[in-house]
Design an enzyme around this catalytic site. Structure first.
Site, mmCIF file in Angstrom:
data_model
loop_
_atom_site.group_PDB
_atom_site.id
_atom_site.type_symbol
_atom_site.label_atom_id
_atom_site.label_comp_id
_atom_site.label_asym_id
_atom_site.label_seq_id
_atom_site.Cartn_x
_atom_site.Cartn_y
_atom_site.Cartn_z
ATOM 1 N N ASP A 92 0.340 -1.021 0.389
ATOM 2 C CA ASP A 92 0.123 0.181 0.266
ATOM 3 C C ASP A 92 0.969 1.334 -0.142
ATOM 4 O OD1 ASP A 92 -1.974 -1.566 -0.138
ATOM 5 O OD2 ASP A 92 -2.948 -0.927 2.007
ATOM 6 N N ILE B 166 -37.082 -5.991 -15.476
ATOM 7 C CA ILE B 166 -36.752 -7.211 -15.645
ATOM 8 C C ILE B 166 -38.119 -8.133 -14.791
ATOM 9 C CG2 ILE B 166 -35.486 -7.484 -13.727
ATOM 10 C CD1 ILE B 166 -33.198 -9.780 -15.736
ATOM 11 N N LYS C 293 -29.035 -11.348 -8.311
ATOM 12 C CA LYS C 293 -29.498 -10.521 -9.231
ATOM 13 C C LYS C 293 -29.204 -9.530 -7.879
ATOM 14 C CE LYS C 293 -33.800 -8.309 -9.721
ATOM 15 N NZ LYS C 293 -33.735 -6.914 -8.947
ATOM 16 N N ARG D 225 -30.571 4.638 -13.356
ATOM 17 C CA ARG D 225 -32.111 4.278 -13.917
ATOM 18 C C ARG D 225 -32.956 5.671 -14.615
ATOM 19 N NH1 ARG D 225 -34.038 -1.301 -14.635
ATOM 20 N NH2 ARG D 225 -34.231 -1.875 -12.320
ATOM 21 N N CYS E 78 -64.267 0.083 21.743
ATOM 22 C CA CYS E 78 -64.379 0.439 22.332
ATOM 23 C C CYS E 78 -65.505 1.457 21.705
ATOM 24 C CB CYS E 78 -62.926 1.288 22.070
ATOM 25 S SG CYS E 78 -63.757 3.294 23.313
#
Length: 796
Positions: A35, A85, A123, A144, A438
């Site tokens: 790193d 879908i 999915k 989307r 009630c």
DNA sequence: TATCCTCGAGTTCA
DNA sequence: CTCGAGGATA
């Protein structure tokens, strides 16, 4: 150009090297250098870019730290729409077989034909995104949205380390001119937990679940914030592609994307036939909890591109793919107690208090149990039981059942109280009804509070600033007993009430500033109340909280009768001839206004200056419905069938009948007897006279011309539509109003009678049902088109 | 009279 | 969203 050649070259070399390390680290998960070494390269590049601003580039790895702050996201039109879908509703393995059967039927494959080849994948539970690469460079990333148009979130997406700013190319190969990669941005569970641990330690608000975390991060206007979120990405398909030969199969397409350096999930398979799909579904279901990220199901796609094209689309959904979800997640928790709530109608509802349990992405602590029968059906719930909880339809928590063997010895069974927990009045349960009520009515403060809250609600009088807290206090300190009292409140009343409430609660110091805030609050509330004085008639009727009168029935009353006074004075039989109003509902309305307390409450409301703003002439069709034959049938005279009622109407209108049964009637003796007996009963004669007089008054006010012919009718006139999901631009209410204004009807659930289902983003079970029933599914744009369309044109 | 459908009412959590 | 109940319909 003063930039030295060596600087430009060094920058290029550094970028290439960092990109390579990024790919190995983020995508292959196999870092090659320490790193610290990577950080050194990264800082060197940052320094060079800072020293030579002309070398900056949007696809430099340094862009990943973010920086730009936007006012709003620009809309982006997708060149190829982002598909939704279809979800296989069947949660059992048979979903795979149902899909296969549909595919084979569409492809006209006989029983002897070989099995279809499918690609099965996961999915992912995240945020769908479209990445546009031009000549190998990431130029745009869009959400989307409604599938047609999304939002430009390029700045934020550039900060996602797993998403390459440049595609990796094989030696000597040119990049595709245009390649849109479709996939899901998500958050790994471990990243999510690490992020939240840090957020909590820093005193910041944690994310609710990985899905919300991913979506929320991408929708940040400040890309620095997005950069600080640990997001991941998986590609699963393509959008627009120019100048790149598409692979023959879906599986090969994903392989090609992986070769471009785009992350593709390894948990995928290319298989033959439905059994293999079902196996994949089951196998992944078993491994689901162990996956490093959340999935909500698996996806099956026809592997061959040629066959995909042959299958095509229904509206916006490919016929060659389905999502096969897993059943809603369930969790075990302890039932700490069952409390009962008193609703507006006095309904006593048991609510389960649960030990907080994380299920379906949120922490659940309460779940309604509906009524006593329901408690019994769940296995006679006892306090202390271990219960199974899930989020039904992914929203409302639901108790599925009880784990009987874990019932502790000291478990106490739940019993419905015999007295109202709020006012102490006894409770009643009508024969054959599920709810316990009630009996306190007005004297029950819970019912009064709920009634006022209902009155003030958004779909009723829409009084802004009047929430549960204040209604409770106003009732408790007796500033308000009924809804009319709201309109008599003064600034002093409100301030005094607030002072007393604060005093009692022992909060809020008496500073000058607090006083100012209180005054501001009180003024706003008074303005909100004043603004509600001229409601639409239907809203006012709905607001009154008459039993069985909801939004729809209130609208019917307003549309057909047109004036409050007529609704109020109408006897039950007159109401019962209106569409969708039968004997029960009609009686409930008439009884409501007959009750002295209600009558005076309504009077007080009008006296306080409340008046419906849109009273109008009765509905043109009312004359037909107010025929005496109809009214007689609705009187509830024993033995007087609709046929006999017509016979009776032929010889006597209401006024005549009130004087007695005419001699020339042709009713059978026993029916005539029943009519006479009814007339003789106390009050019925004069009630009939009142009915006749009101009927005359209403008919006299009927508009002469048939309005319907004059008004242009849109294509939705007379149609029943169902709204589901979130529409891109229209609020649900706005869409509803537009449809109703055009003469259409908006229903709450899908049935055979539904003409169109208007589906937006994240549409749920209604969409599934529409597809199951073969009901036309349209989107917002198509709805708007329909609304414009003249009725004479063909519907699309 | 039975069945289907729609409406009303109650509810969760962020 | 779900349930129960009321209304329409065959």
């Amino acid at each position: 150009m003063s930039t030295s050649v060596s600087a430009a070259e060094r920058v290029r070399a550094l970028r290439a090297e960092i990109e390579e390390h990024d790919y190995r680290y983020y995508v292959l998960d196999a870092p090659q250098i320490p790193d610290a070494e990577y950080d050194r390269l990264f800082r060197e590049l940052q320094a060079l870019e800072a020293a030579h601003p002309e070398l900056a580039s949007p696809d430099s790895p340094t862009r990943r730290v973010g920086g730009k702050v936007l006012d709003a996201f620009a809309p982006v039109r997708h060149a190829v729409p982002m598909l939704s879908i279809r979800t296989e509703t069947d949660t059992e393995a048979s979903g795979a077989f149902a899909f296969d059967a549909r595919v084979r039927r569409e492809l006209k494959l006989g029983d002897g034909a070989p099995p279809v080849e499918y690609a099965a994948e996961l999915k992912f539970d995240g945020l769908a995104i479209s990445l546009r690469y031009e000549d190998g460079r990431l130029v745009r990333a869009a959400t989307r949205g409604d599938g047609e148009t999304g939002e430009d979130v390029t700045e934020n997406v550039r900060t996602v380390a797993q998403i390459p700013a440049r595609l990796r190319l094989q030696e000597g190969r040119a990049a595709p001119p245009v390649l849109e990669v479709r996939g899901e941005i998500y958050m790994r569970r471990a990243d999510f937990e690490r992020f939240n641990a840090r957020a909590l330690a820093a005193g910041e608000k944690p994310m609710v679940n990985p899905r919300n975390g991913a979506a929320g991060s991408i929708r940040q206007l400040d890309s620095k914030i997005a950069a600080s979120r640990p997001l991941s990405f998986f590609a699963y398909g393509l959008g627009e592609v120019v100048g790149w030969p598409l692979p023959e199969t879906h599986g090969a397409t994903l392989d090609a994307l992986a070769a471009f350096g785009v992350p593709v999930c390894a948990e995928r398979a290319v298989v033959k036939g439905p059994q293999a799909l079902a196996d994949f579904h089951r196998r992944m279901g078993e491994r689901r909890a162990g996956l490093p990220f959340d999935i909500d199901g698996v996806v099956y796609k026809v592997n061959s591109r040629a066959l995909q094209e042959q299958l095509g689309f229904v509206t916006r959904e490919p016929r060659w793919a389905v999502a096969h979800k897993y059943p809603a997640e369930e969790a075990l928790t302890r039932l700490l107690g069952i409390e009962v709530q008193v609703g507006r109608t006095g309904a006593i509802t048991p609510v389960a208090r649960l030990a907080p349990v994380f299920v379906g992405g949120v922490t659940v602590t309460n779940a309604t149990l509906h009524n006593a029968d329901e408690v019994e059906r769940k296995g006679g719930l006892c306090i202390g039981d271990t219960v199974i909880v899930r989020r039904a339809g992914d929203v409302i928590p639901q108790i599925v059942g009880v784990v009987a063997e874990r019932r502790p010895a000291d478990a106490r069974p739940f019993v419905m109280p015999t007295a109202c927990p709020v006012c102490g009045a006894h409770v009643v349960r009508e024969e054959g009804e599920a709810v316990t009520r009630c009996s306190g009515g007005f004297s029950c403060s819970a019912q009064r509070i709920q009634a006022i809250l209902h009155f003030a609600g958004r779909r009723m009088m829409d009084i802004e600033g009047l929430g549960e807290r204040y209604v409770e206090r106003l009732v408790e300190f007796e500033y308000v007993h009924g809804v009319a009292d709201l309109y008599r409140l003064t600034l002093d009343d409100l301030l005094e009430m607030k002072r007393r409430a604060d005093e009692r609660d022992g909060t809020v110091p008496e500073t000058v500033k607090a006083g100012q805030i209180a005054t501001r609050w009180a003024e706003n509330l008074l303005a909100g109340i004043a603004a509600s004085k001229s409601p639409k008639l239907s809203r006012l009727l709905f607001a009154l909280g008459i039993r069985h009168v909801g939004e729809s029935t209130a609208k019917t009353l307003a549309d057909w009768l047109g004036r409050f006074d007529w609704v109020r004075r109408a006897p039950a039989p007159l109401l019962a001839v209106l569409p969708d109003i039968g004997a029960t509902v009609a009686a409930a309305i008439a009884d409501f206004f007959a009750e002295a307390r209600n009558a005076s409450a309504v009077d007080a409301l009008f006296a306080a200056g409340v008046a419906p703003a849109d009273e109008h002439a009765p509905h043109p069709g009312l004359a037909e419905r107010l025929a005496w034959s109809e009214l007689y049938a609705a009187l509830g005279i024993p033995k007087l069938t609709p046929v006999r009622a017509r016979q009776l109407a032929a010889v006597a209108d209401g006024e005549r009948l009130a004087d007695g049964l005419p001699a020339d009637h042709e009713l059978p003796a026993e029916v005539a007897e029943a009519v006479l007996a009814w007339l003789a009963a106390t009050g019925n004669g004069s009630a009939l006279r009142r009915l006749a007089s009101l009927r005359g008054e209403i008919l006299a006010a009927l508009p002469a011309a048939d309005i319907a012919t004059a008004v242009p009718r849109s294509a939705v006139a007379g149609k029943t539509l169902v709204l589901t999901g979130t529409l891109p631009t229209l609020a649900r209410e706005a869409a509803k109003e537009m449809i109703e204004a055009a003469g259409g009807k908006v229903a709450g659930s899908v049935s055979k009678k539904t003409d169109y289902v208007v589906a937006g983003a994240d549409a749920g079970s209604k969409l599934d049902k529409a597809q199951a029933l073969g009901v036309a599914v349209i989107d917002e744009a198509q709805l708007l088109a329909l609304l414009q369309l003249d009725n004479e044109g063909e519907t699309p």
